[in-house]
Design a protein around this motif. Structure first.
Motif, PDB file in Angstrom:
ATOM      1  N   LEU A   1       0.829  -1.210   0.000  1.00  0.00           N
ATOM      2  CA  LEU A   1       0.000   0.000   0.000  1.00  0.00           C
ATOM      3  C   LEU A   1       0.865   1.264   0.000  1.00  0.00           C
ATOM      4  N   GLU A   2       1.956   1.255   0.742  1.00  0.00           N
ATOM      5  CA  GLU A   2       2.824   2.427   0.763  1.00  0.00           C
ATOM      6  C   GLU A   2       3.481   2.665  -0.589  1.00  0.00           C
ATOM      7  N   LEU A   3       3.813   1.576  -1.314  1.00  0.00           N
ATOM      8  CA  LEU A   3       4.379   1.737  -2.645  1.00  0.00           C
ATOM      9  C   LEU A   3       3.379   2.432  -3.573  1.00  0.00           C
ATOM     10  N   LEU A   4       2.108   1.986  -3.557  1.00  0.00           N
ATOM     11  CA  LEU A   4       1.099   2.609  -4.412  1.00  0.00           C
ATOM     12  C   LEU A   4       0.827   4.046  -4.004  1.00  0.00           C
ATOM     13  N   ALA A   5       0.824   4.306  -2.685  1.00  0.00           N
ATOM     14  CA  ALA A   5       0.599   5.676  -2.232  1.00  0.00           C
ATOM     15  C   ALA A   5       1.735   6.596  -2.667  1.00  0.00           C
ATOM     16  N   SER A   6       2.966   6.099  -2.637  1.00  0.00           N
ATOM     17  CA  SER A   6       4.102   6.905  -3.086  1.00  0.00           C
ATOM     18  C   SER A   6       4.008   7.206  -4.576  1.00  0.00           C
ATOM     19  N   VAL A   7       3.591   6.217  -5.350  1.00  0.00           N
ATOM     20  CA  VAL A   7       3.418   6.438  -6.782  1.00  0.00           C
ATOM     21  C   VAL A   7       2.329   7.470  -7.021  1.00  0.00           C
ATOM     22  N   LEU A   8       1.214   7.361  -6.301  1.00  0.00           N
ATOM     23  CA  LEU A   8       0.118   8.309  -6.466  1.00  0.00           C
ATOM     24  C   LEU A   8       0.540   9.726  -6.081  1.00  0.00           C
ATOM     25  N   GLU A   9       1.462   9.839  -5.129  1.00  0.00           N
ATOM     26  CA  GLU A   9       1.915  11.154  -4.693  1.00  0.00           C
ATOM     27  C   GLU A   9       2.855  11.803  -5.704  1.00  0.00           C
ATOM     28  N   ARG A  10       3.773  11.025  -6.325  1.00  0.00           N
ATOM     29  CA  ARG A  10       4.835  11.625  -7.118  1.00  0.00           C
ATOM     30  C   ARG A  10       4.559  11.625  -8.627  1.00  0.00           C
ATOM     31  N   CYS A  11       3.689  10.762  -9.096  1.00  0.00           N
ATOM     32  CA  CYS A  11       3.482  10.636 -10.539  1.00  0.00           C
ATOM     33  C   CYS A  11       2.193  11.351 -10.939  1.00  0.00           C
ATOM     34  N   ARG A  12       2.299  12.224 -11.921  1.00  0.00           N
ATOM     35  CA  ARG A  12       1.156  12.989 -12.380  1.00  0.00           C
ATOM     36  C   ARG A  12       0.780  12.679 -13.825  1.00  0.00           C
ATOM     37  N   LEU A  13       1.704  12.070 -14.579  1.00  0.00           N
ATOM     38  CA  LEU A  13       1.495  11.812 -15.995  1.00  0.00           C
ATOM     39  C   LEU A  13       1.591  10.310 -16.278  1.00  0.00           C
ATOM     40  N   SER A  14       0.972   9.893 -17.388  1.00  0.00           N
ATOM     41  CA  SER A  14       1.022   8.474 -17.765  1.00  0.00           C
ATOM     42  C   SER A  14       2.446   8.031 -18.066  1.00  0.00           C
ATOM     43  N   LEU A  15       3.252   8.919 -18.651  1.00  0.00           N
ATOM     44  CA  LEU A  15       4.636   8.552 -18.952  1.00  0.00           C
ATOM     45  C   LEU A  15       5.415   8.255 -17.687  1.00  0.00           C
ATOM     46  N   GLU A  16       5.092   8.956 -16.595  1.00  0.00           N
ATOM     47  CA  GLU A  16       5.783   8.688 -15.329  1.00  0.00           C
ATOM     48  C   GLU A  16       5.380   7.338 -14.756  1.00  0.00           C
ATOM     49  N   LEU A  17       4.148   6.888 -15.049  1.00  0.00           N
ATOM     50  CA  LEU A  17       3.725   5.564 -14.586  1.00  0.00           C
ATOM     51  C   LEU A  17       4.343   4.461 -15.448  1.00  0.00           C
ATOM     52  N   MET A  18       4.604   4.758 -16.696  1.00  0.00           N
ATOM     53  CA  MET A  18       5.240   3.773 -17.568  1.00  0.00           C
ATOM     54  C   MET A  18       6.722   3.616 -17.260  1.00  0.00           C
ATOM     55  N   LYS A  19       7.318   4.656 -16.674  1.00  0.00           N
ATOM     56  CA  LYS A  19       8.717   4.584 -16.272  1.00  0.00           C
ATOM     57  C   LYS A  19       8.860   5.363 -14.969  1.00  0.00           C
ATOM     58  N   LEU A  20       8.777   4.628 -13.851  1.00  0.00           N
ATOM     59  CA  LEU A  20       8.746   5.264 -12.543  1.00  0.00           C
ATOM     60  C   LEU A  20      10.041   6.028 -12.285  1.00  0.00           C
TER      61      LEU A  20
END
Length: 775
Positions: free
Chosen positions: A178-197
């Protein structure tokens, strides 16, 4: 992590705050008070939408083209705000009352949806970047793997690596996940950032795991089945199909990991587009019911709409433990039956019949991994769409004749002598006269008898070897797959023995060689009415099955190495292929247009097959009989003095026209003959027999020389002694005075010497004439 997301994580992990339930609800069950269904539950299309049933496969969300449960949550802001007001009643300010979450397995879609749900319930808003997360999870859930990003840095792959590294012993997910997903939700704003963390967001342990996954996948390929399938493009029975690369895999790795790596694997696929179809068996030690998953790449055309129903029919009416399978209300309108699980398809929930996956069974399956794979292989077999217009097949088996004279016995049973010389005009005259029965003095005689549309023939060789062969014509069209199945059943079964001409012969036939029929056939295939006739492993495996008479099942498909080393001779135009194997062969004629050609019948290719069979087993029988002769000589001391049983008829087969290195002036015919010779190892067999004969001759000579040495050693000293003493005793007497009669000592000596010479060399002469030269 900011305070809002920290509060969300703590709320989801709180024992008294949120209750997690992973038990699957019964069909038609609705959420209770203060309960949410996330990616679970079923609902009829005729019922109104339920605000707390959040599963994108439900009709209420499919009608709105929602592609993930996370997307369904994003569209349920008003419903979640109403639930938030309900949960806050009677609670301290800023806190929520108890909430029950009935969830599916902890997939990326489920946990992202629960994070957004709790964020909305607590803060009455969405976090920044929620649109990018919804878009990414929608692509992931739909299986569009080409848009999910780099394997070692993408959100999806990092999530499932973390799920394996930090599993939970309860229905509640682990804190690290859960903390990993919360960190991703906090720092990533664009789809490209989700494709390459971003760097530093993925923990080092997960990075190491992702790098190891690629190596594990390569290792799994070494024991996987890689084939090609014809996937239908629609639900029509005779509709169009698309050829895809398929991977049948059994692994401990995660299904999602395997799909991602396999669908981008162009190196190990035949068509260079990755594995479109995946059949995966996950053997999990901690579960009694392994996970079987079948999926088709969704971004390419194709459907598996009826696969789940087909597998459900194979289950029968019993559960794995033998108890009756329960029936109940259908979970989906398009479900083909009213059985309870195991098999489930996402196509049941789609109004347009979309079907890309048959997911793992909920309650277990009684079918083994191999049975499931064979069912899929037979259902989508590439040979079902290859049309064979005509076929003519010969089934042959060698035997040793143990009865009375075979020609008399066969004639008494209704067989008649036949001449095959008119079918072998391409052969040398010596071969025609010797093998095809052109004259009564031929080495091989042929007999035939017609019955029930078949022609039963018996070929009699000089060393009591007989070859029984049956011609079976087929004039009606069929598919390549059905023909291979039919032919394999005849080769392994007893149907051919039930033909009337063969019913009385088995008592006289001693099995020799394989306990199955050898097969050779001519097949006319329509290119215009067939799907791709390429060099894929599946297509080559079907031709191989046809040429060997084996059943075309997944387990018996030849390996890639065997496929590459197959013996195939093509004509100059490429319209005919000759497949030669150790148990048979096939001549494949490919027609672009279904023109009328001459009938398929027993011709020179069939005769080459029968010729080499006779040579092969004659060589085996001759070698065996020579070994018997050698054994007798080695076990009996005086065997060299007795005449050996003649093997002259056997040896003659190696000196007459049947063993010419060339049987025809036609280079194509001769090339196929030499190919059969090489395939059966006949050259090596002849050399081995020569060595065996030379060894036996040398042994005989050694035995004979030893016998002569014994005779000389015994009789020569006796003769010399007798002659010496006789000459010494009577040397002073005149020639007219001798004992007995007028014999002198010298005459006695000469008499002994003559008797010794006649005895020794007469014995040598008789032994050579009666024994060694007779052999």
């Amino acid at each position: 992590m900011d305070a809002k997301l920290r509060q969300v994580v703590e709320a989801l992990l709180g024992e008294g705050q949120v209750e997690w339930i992973s038990e699957k609800p019964a069909p038609g069950l609705e959420p209770g008070p203060r309960e949410l269904f996330i990616s679970v539950g079923s609902r009829s299309q005729s019922l109104p939408p339920h605000p707390r049933m959040l599963a994108w496969k439900l009709p209420q969300w499919m009608r709105r083209s929602v592609r993930s449960t996370t997307g369904a949550v994003f569209l349920s802001a008003a419903e979640l705000d109403a639930l938030s007001q309900e949960l806050r009643q009677g609670q301290p300010e800023g806190s929520l009352g108890p909430l029950t979450l009935r969830v599916h397995e902890p997939t990326l879609d489920v946990l992202c949806a629960t994070l957004l749900i709790m964020y909305r319930l607590l803060h009455a808003s969405w976090p920044e970047g929620v649109e990018a997360l919804v878009e990414y999870v929608g692509e992931w859930e739909q299986g569009h793997t080409e848009t999910v990003g780099d394997y070692e840095r993408a959100l999806g792959t990092a999530f499932y690596a973390a799920l394996n590294l930090w599993p939970s012993e309860t229905d509640r997910p682990s804190r690290e996940l859960l903390e990993l997903l919360a960190s991703v939700l906090e720092r990533c704003r664009l789809s490209l950032e989700l494709m390459k963390l971003p760097e530093g967001l993925v923990p080092p342990t997960i990075s190491r795991r992702l790098k190891a996954d690629e190596r594990l996948y390569r290792a799994e390929l070494s024991r996987a089945q890689r084939v090609q399938l014809d996937i239908p493009l629609d639900d029509e029975q005779e509709g169009s199909v698309r050829r895809v690369d398929a991977l049948f895999l059994s692994s401990f790795q995660d299904v999602t990991v395997l799909r991602l790596l396999a669908r981008t694997d162009t190196e190990n696929t035949h068509y260079g587009q990755g594995f479109d179809f995946m059949a995966i068996h996950i053997a999990r030690p901690d579960q009694s019911k392994p996970w079987h998953a079948f999926s088709l790449t969704p971004e390419r055309a194709g459907t598996l709409s009826n696969l789940a129903g087909y597998l459900d029919e194979l289950e029968g009416e019993r559960l794995p433990d033998g108890s009756p399978r329960a029936r109940g209300a259908r979970r989906f309108e398009r479900q083909p039956n009213d059985y309870s699980d195991p098999w489930y398809s996402d196509g049941y929930a789609s109004p347009i019949g979309r079907s890309t996956m048959v997911a793992g069974p909920y309650s277990g399956t009684r079918l083994s991994r191999r049975e499931l794979w064979e069912a899929i292989w037979s259902r989508f077999n590439v040979g079902r769409n290859v049309h064979v217009l005509k076929a003519h097949t010969v089934f042959a088996r060698p035997f040793l004749w143990r009865g009375p004279a075979p020609d008399v016995e066969l004639v008494s049973r209704g067989f008649r002598r036949c001449d095959l010389s008119n079918q072998g005009t391409a052969f040398h005259p010596a071969v025609v006269h010797s093998f095809l029965g052109a004259t009564p003095e031929a080495d091989v005689l042929h007999y035939e008898k017609l019955t029930e549309g078949h022609t039963v023939r018996v070929s009699v060789y000089p060393n009591r070897l007989v070859v029984v062969w049956i011609e079976r014509p087929r004039k009606t069209a069929t598919s390549l797959y059905e023909l291979a199945l039919e032919q394999a059943a005849l080769v392994e079964g007893k149907e051919l023995w039930e033909l009337e001409p063969l019913r009385g012969l088995p008592p006289w036939l001693a099995p020799l060689g394989p306990e199955r029929w050898l097969v050779y056939g001519g097949y006319r295939i329509s290119r215009g009415r067939s799907s791709m006739l390429d060099d894929s492993r599946s297509m080559q495996g079907l031709f191989y099955a046809l040429a060997t008479g084996t059943e075309p099942i997944l387990e018996k498909l030849p390996s890639e190495a065997a496929s590459e080393s197959r013996r195939v001779l093509r004509d100059a135009a490429g319209e005919t292929e000759h497949w030669l194997t150790s148990t048979g062969g096939a001549r494949l004629e490919f027609l672009i247009e279904e023109e009328e050609r001459g009938p398929l019948a027993c011709d020179r290719d069939f005769l080459l097959f029968l010729l080499t069979i006779g040579q092969r087993y004659s060589a085996f029988e001759t070698s065996r009989r020579m070994a018997e002769v050698e054994q007798r000589y080695r076990t009996s001391r005086w065997q060299s003095l007795r005449p050996a049983r003649s093997v002259r008829s056997d040896v003659m087969l190696f000196t007459n026209s049947l063993w010419h290195t060339r049987v025809s002036e036609d280079p194509d015919v001769n090339a196929r003959y030499l190919a059969w010779h090489s395939l059966h190892g006949l050259q090596e067999t002849v050399e081995a027999m020569k060595d065996q004969a030379a060894e036996l001759d040398q042994y005989k000579r050694d035995q004979f020389d030893r016998m002569v040495g014994i005779l000389v050693f015994v009789f020569l000293p006796v003769s010399l002694a007798c002659g010496f003493f006789s000459g010494a005793q009577f040397q002073d007497m005149s020639p007219s005075v001798g004992i007995p009669g007028t014999t002198t000592g010298w005459l006695i000596f000469l008499g002994y010497t003559a008797a010794f010479t006649v005895l020794v060399f007469g014995t040598v002469f008789l032994a050579r004439v009666m024994s060694w030269r007779r052999r």
